[in-house]
Design a protein around this motif. Structure first.
Motif, PDB file in Angstrom:
ATOM      1  N   ALA A  80       0.868  -1.183   0.000  1.00 38.62           N
ATOM      2  CA  ALA A  80       0.000   0.000   0.000  1.00 38.62           C
ATOM      3  C   ALA A  80       0.901   1.228   0.000  1.00 38.62           C
ATOM      4  CB  ALA A  80      -0.899   0.005   1.226  1.00 38.62           C
ATOM      5  N   SER A  81       0.663   2.132  -0.955  1.00 43.88           N
ATOM      6  CA  SER A  81       1.528   3.309  -1.065  1.00 43.88           C
ATOM      7  C   SER A  81       0.700   4.580  -1.157  1.00 43.88           C
ATOM      8  CB  SER A  81       2.432   3.191  -2.297  1.00 43.88           C
ATOM      9  OG  SER A  81       1.675   3.335  -3.497  1.00 43.88           O
ATOM     10  N   ALA A  82       1.352   5.694  -0.874  1.00 45.75           N
ATOM     11  CA  ALA A  82       0.723   7.013  -1.015  1.00 45.75           C
ATOM     12  C   ALA A  82       1.831   8.037  -1.212  1.00 45.75           C
ATOM     13  CB  ALA A  82      -0.108   7.354   0.224  1.00 45.75           C
ATOM     14  N   ASP A  83       1.701   8.829  -2.274  1.00 52.13           N
ATOM     15  CA  ASP A  83       2.667   9.900  -2.553  1.00 52.13           C
ATOM     16  C   ASP A  83       4.104   9.388  -2.598  1.00 52.13           C
ATOM     17  OD1 ASP A  83       0.577  11.791  -2.608  1.00 52.13           O
ATOM     18  OD2 ASP A  83       0.657  11.978  -0.422  1.00 52.13           O
ATOM     19  N   GLY A  84       4.276   8.190  -3.195  1.00 51.12           N
ATOM     20  CA  GLY A  84       5.616   7.658  -3.371  1.00 51.12           C
ATOM     21  C   GLY A  84       6.229   7.010  -2.147  1.00 51.12           C
ATOM     22  N   ARG A  85       5.461   6.898  -1.077  1.00 50.60           N
ATOM     23  CA  ARG A  85       5.964   6.264   0.143  1.00 50.60           C
ATOM     24  C   ARG A  85       5.130   5.030   0.479  1.00 50.60           C
ATOM     25  NH1 ARG A  85       9.723   9.475   2.605  1.00 50.60           N
ATOM     26  NH2 ARG A  85       9.716  11.656   1.923  1.00 50.60           N
ATOM     27  N   ILE A  86       5.794   4.011   0.973  1.00 47.51           N
ATOM     28  CA  ILE A  86       5.104   2.778   1.353  1.00 47.51           C
ATOM     29  C   ILE A  86       4.435   2.974   2.709  1.00 47.51           C
ATOM     30  CG2 ILE A  86       5.462   0.361   2.007  1.00 47.51           C
ATOM     31  CD1 ILE A  86       7.754   0.325  -0.081  1.00 47.51           C
ATOM     32  N   GLN A  87       3.165   2.614   2.749  1.00 49.67           N
ATOM     33  CA  GLN A  87       2.390   2.719   3.982  1.00 49.67           C
ATOM     34  C   GLN A  87       2.291   1.379   4.705  1.00 49.67           C
ATOM     35  OE1 GLN A  87       1.281   5.948   4.765  1.00 49.67           O
ATOM     36  NE2 GLN A  87       2.538   6.349   2.949  1.00 49.67           N
ATOM     37  N   ALA A  88       2.204   0.303   3.920  1.00 50.09           N
ATOM     38  CA  ALA A  88       2.104  -1.046   4.493  1.00 50.09           C
ATOM     39  C   ALA A  88       2.593  -2.050   3.462  1.00 50.09           C
ATOM     40  CB  ALA A  88       0.660  -1.358   4.899  1.00 50.09           C
ATOM     41  N   ILE A  89       3.082  -3.198   3.949  1.00 52.07           N
ATOM     42  CA  ILE A  89       3.590  -4.225   3.045  1.00 52.07           C
ATOM     43  C   ILE A  89       3.409  -5.595   3.696  1.00 52.07           C
ATOM     44  CG2 ILE A  89       5.938  -3.904   3.942  1.00 52.07           C
ATOM     45  CD1 ILE A  89       6.983  -4.669   1.138  1.00 52.07           C
ATOM     46  N   GLY A  90       3.020  -6.581   2.888  1.00 52.62           N
ATOM     47  CA  GLY A  90       2.856  -7.937   3.414  1.00 52.62           C
ATOM     48  C   GLY A  90       1.934  -8.749   2.522  1.00 52.62           C
ATOM     49  N   LYS A  91       2.055 -10.045   2.597  1.00 49.86           N
ATOM     50  CA  LYS A  91       1.201 -10.911   1.783  1.00 49.86           C
ATOM     51  C   LYS A  91      -0.259 -10.842   2.198  1.00 49.86           C
ATOM     52  CE  LYS A  91       4.696 -14.335   0.418  1.00 49.86           C
ATOM     53  NZ  LYS A  91       4.575 -14.171  -1.033  1.00 49.86           N
ATOM     54  N   GLY A  92      -0.507 -10.532   3.468  1.00 50.40           N
ATOM     55  CA  GLY A  92      -1.874 -10.602   3.968  1.00 50.40           C
ATOM     56  C   GLY A  92      -2.613  -9.293   4.081  1.00 50.40           C
ATOM     57  N   ILE A  93      -2.016  -8.175   3.692  1.00 53.12           N
ATOM     58  CA  ILE A  93      -2.731  -6.906   3.860  1.00 53.12           C
ATOM     59  C   ILE A  93      -3.915  -6.845   2.892  1.00 53.12           C
ATOM     60  CG2 ILE A  93      -0.664  -5.734   4.699  1.00 53.12           C
ATOM     61  CD1 ILE A  93      -0.425  -4.326   2.014  1.00 53.12           C
ATOM     62  N   GLU A  94      -5.008  -6.280   3.325  1.00 54.58           N
ATOM     63  CA  GLU A  94      -6.241  -6.290   2.537  1.00 54.58           C
ATOM     64  C   GLU A  94      -6.339  -5.098   1.590  1.00 54.58           C
ATOM     65  OE1 GLU A  94      -9.603  -6.714   5.073  1.00 54.58           O
ATOM     66  OE2 GLU A  94      -8.980  -8.690   5.827  1.00 54.58           O
ATOM     67  N   THR A  95      -5.790  -3.970   1.966  1.00 55.60           N
ATOM     68  CA  THR A  95      -5.844  -2.774   1.129  1.00 55.60           C
ATOM     69  C   THR A  95      -4.461  -2.522   0.549  1.00 55.60           C
ATOM     70  OG1 THR A  95      -7.578  -1.829   2.524  1.00 55.60           O
ATOM     71  CG2 THR A  95      -6.386  -0.321   1.064  1.00 55.60           C
TER      72      THR A  95
ATOM     73  N   ALA B 155       8.850   2.024   6.852  1.00 57.94           N
ATOM     74  CA  ALA B 155       7.615   2.702   6.446  1.00 57.94           C
ATOM     75  C   ALA B 155       7.037   3.532   7.588  1.00 57.94           C
ATOM     76  CB  ALA B 155       6.594   1.684   5.954  1.00 57.94           C
ATOM     77  N   ARG B 156       7.140   3.021   8.804  1.00 63.28           N
ATOM     78  CA  ARG B 156       6.608   3.763   9.949  1.00 63.28           C
ATOM     79  C   ARG B 156       7.288   5.123  10.106  1.00 63.28           C
ATOM     80  NH1 ARG B 156       6.578  -1.352  12.981  1.00 63.28           N
ATOM     81  NH2 ARG B 156       8.590  -0.772  13.875  1.00 63.28           N
ATOM     82  N   GLU B 157       8.521   5.209   9.601  1.00 67.12           N
ATOM     83  CA  GLU B 157       9.287   6.446   9.741  1.00 67.12           C
ATOM     84  C   GLU B 157       9.349   7.234   8.431  1.00 67.12           C
ATOM     85  OE1 GLU B 157      13.005   4.985  11.151  1.00 67.12           O
ATOM     86  OE2 GLU B 157      12.183   4.268  13.051  1.00 67.12           O
ATOM     87  N   GLY B 158       8.558   6.804   7.438  1.00 65.41           N
ATOM     88  CA  GLY B 158       8.537   7.499   6.156  1.00 65.41           C
ATOM     89  C   GLY B 158       9.793   7.303   5.333  1.00 65.41           C
ATOM     90  N   ARG B 159      10.530   6.210   5.595  1.00 67.93           N
ATOM     91  CA  ARG B 159      11.807   5.993   4.916  1.00 67.93           C
ATOM     92  C   ARG B 159      11.774   4.807   3.956  1.00 67.93           C
ATOM     93  NH1 ARG B 159      16.125   4.790   8.230  1.00 67.93           N
ATOM     94  NH2 ARG B 159      14.880   4.182  10.042  1.00 67.93           N
ATOM     95  N   ALA B 160      10.573   4.304   3.646  1.00 69.55           N
ATOM     96  CA  ALA B 160      10.403   3.239   2.656  1.00 69.55           C
ATOM     97  C   ALA B 160       9.691   3.838   1.450  1.00 69.55           C
ATOM     98  CB  ALA B 160       9.593   2.086   3.241  1.00 69.55           C
ATOM     99  N   LEU B 161      10.394   3.906   0.334  1.00 67.17           N
ATOM    100  CA  LEU B 161       9.869   4.588  -0.844  1.00 67.17           C
ATOM    101  C   LEU B 161       9.472   3.583  -1.920  1.00 67.17           C
ATOM    102  CD1 LEU B 161      12.540   7.437  -1.050  1.00 67.17           C
ATOM    103  CD2 LEU B 161      10.477   7.311   0.363  1.00 67.17           C
ATOM    104  N   ALA B 162       8.488   3.970  -2.728  1.00 68.96           N
ATOM    105  CA  ALA B 162       7.989   3.110  -3.805  1.00 68.96           C
ATOM    106  C   ALA B 162       8.395   3.683  -5.154  1.00 68.96           C
ATOM    107  CB  ALA B 162       6.473   2.989  -3.718  1.00 68.96           C
ATOM    108  N   PHE B 163       8.944   2.815  -6.009  1.00 71.11           N
ATOM    109  CA  PHE B 163       9.368   3.215  -7.350  1.00 71.11           C
ATOM    110  C   PHE B 163       8.524   2.458  -8.365  1.00 71.11           C
ATOM    111  CE2 PHE B 163      11.851   2.461 -11.197  1.00 71.11           C
ATOM    112  CZ  PHE B 163      12.200   3.748 -11.549  1.00 71.11           C
ATOM    113  N   ASP B 164       7.803   3.166  -9.216  1.00 70.81           N
ATOM    114  CA  ASP B 164       6.894   2.573 -10.202  1.00 70.81           C
ATOM    115  C   ASP B 164       7.683   2.011 -11.384  1.00 70.81           C
ATOM    116  OD1 ASP B 164       4.856   1.913 -11.949  1.00 70.81           O
ATOM    117  OD2 ASP B 164       4.045   3.952 -12.103  1.00 70.81           O
ATOM    118  N   ILE B 165       7.544   0.705 -11.662  1.00 62.70           N
ATOM    119  CA  ILE B 165       8.266   0.089 -12.781  1.00 62.70           C
ATOM    120  C   ILE B 165       7.562   0.305 -14.116  1.00 62.70           C
ATOM    121  CG2 ILE B 165       9.237  -1.674 -11.277  1.00 62.70           C
ATOM    122  CD1 ILE B 165       7.272  -3.679 -12.675  1.00 62.70           C
TER     123      ILE B 165
END
Length: 238
Positions: free
Chosen positions: A149-164, A202-212
């Motif tokens: 789950a991402s927002a504004d280029g930052r990862i909000q949550a990550i995992g196989k089981g997350i629903e959103t 991600a909790r500290e805003g230091r996990a970023l998402a790069f669109d492939i």
């Protein structure tokens, strides 16, 4: 640029004529050799491979590849390979400083993903994950892939089981040493996985998402995915 490849697990779901997953042939070439070739095409000049299960066999094969192709491959041994993949990554602490690529031995990706990710300077103490926003008609099994789950280029949550979620984890990262500190924090709380470390960041805003974008990638984790990978290679998409 240095690249760390995690190749320590047993890979029991993919045993097609070869016992050791990284050496399973894809279009006649060992899986891990495809990974190394594509990273080299993107400009990687030094590899660190974490081996574990049947590690002697894998290291021998990689030494042969290094001698044959003139590629620098250094070995890191994980004698706790039964644990989650973050343990393999943490074994590399002390071998890598500065920024480095991280990928998995069973993920085949368009070299353009490596190349584009390497061109992005990560902010200090951050880690960038290459993500795939095609979640409607994905190449990979949506029930098996790691969700993000991402927002504004930052990862909000990550995992196989997350629903959103809005994208998938491709297994390709541009890391700084911050990854090792996050792994240690995650493991101290009982989560040995790379996703656990990314959750810490991600909790500290230091996990970023790069669109492939529309670049192809596939997690070769079972015979179905192996067939897809061979078709992608035949079509020139990987």
């Amino acid at each position: 640029m240095k690249c760390l490849i995690v190749a320590a697990g047993q890979g029991a779901r993919l045993r097609v004529g070869v016992e050791l997953k990284p050496l399973v042939p894809v279009g006649g070439v060992p899986l891990i050799e495809h990974v190394i070739r594509r990273a080299r095409q993107a400009g990687v000049d030094e590899f660190f491979v974490v081996s574990g299960y049947r590690g002697d066999e894998l290291r021998d094969a990689l030494d042969g590849l290094a001698a044959r192709d003139g590629v620098c491959i250094r070995h890191i041994v994980n004698d706790e390979w039964q644990r989650a993949n973050g343990v393999s990554l943490l074994k590399a602490k002390g071998h890598l400083d500065g920024r480095f690529l991280l990928t998995m031995c069973d993920h085949l990706v368009d070299p353009g993903i490596f190349r584009a990710l390497m061109s992005v300077p990560p902010p200090p103490d951050s880690v960038i994950l290459a993500v795939d926003f095609n979640i409607v008609d994905p190449l990979n099994d949506p029930e098996d892939v790691t969700r993000v789950a991402s927002a504004d280029g930052r990862i909000q949550a990550i995992g196989k089981g997350i629903e959103t979620y809005d994208c998938f984890d491709t297994g390709v990262f541009l890391c700084t040493p911050a990854m090792f500190a996050a792994l240690e924090e995650s493991q101290a709380s009982g989560d040995d996985s790379i996703s656990g470390a990314m959750t810490v960041l991600a909790r500290e805003g230091r996990a970023l998402a790069f669109d492939i974008g529309d670049r192809a990638w596939i997690d070769v984790d079972d015979p179905v995915a192996l067939g897809k990978a061979e078709a992608l290679l035949a079509d020139g998409r990987l």
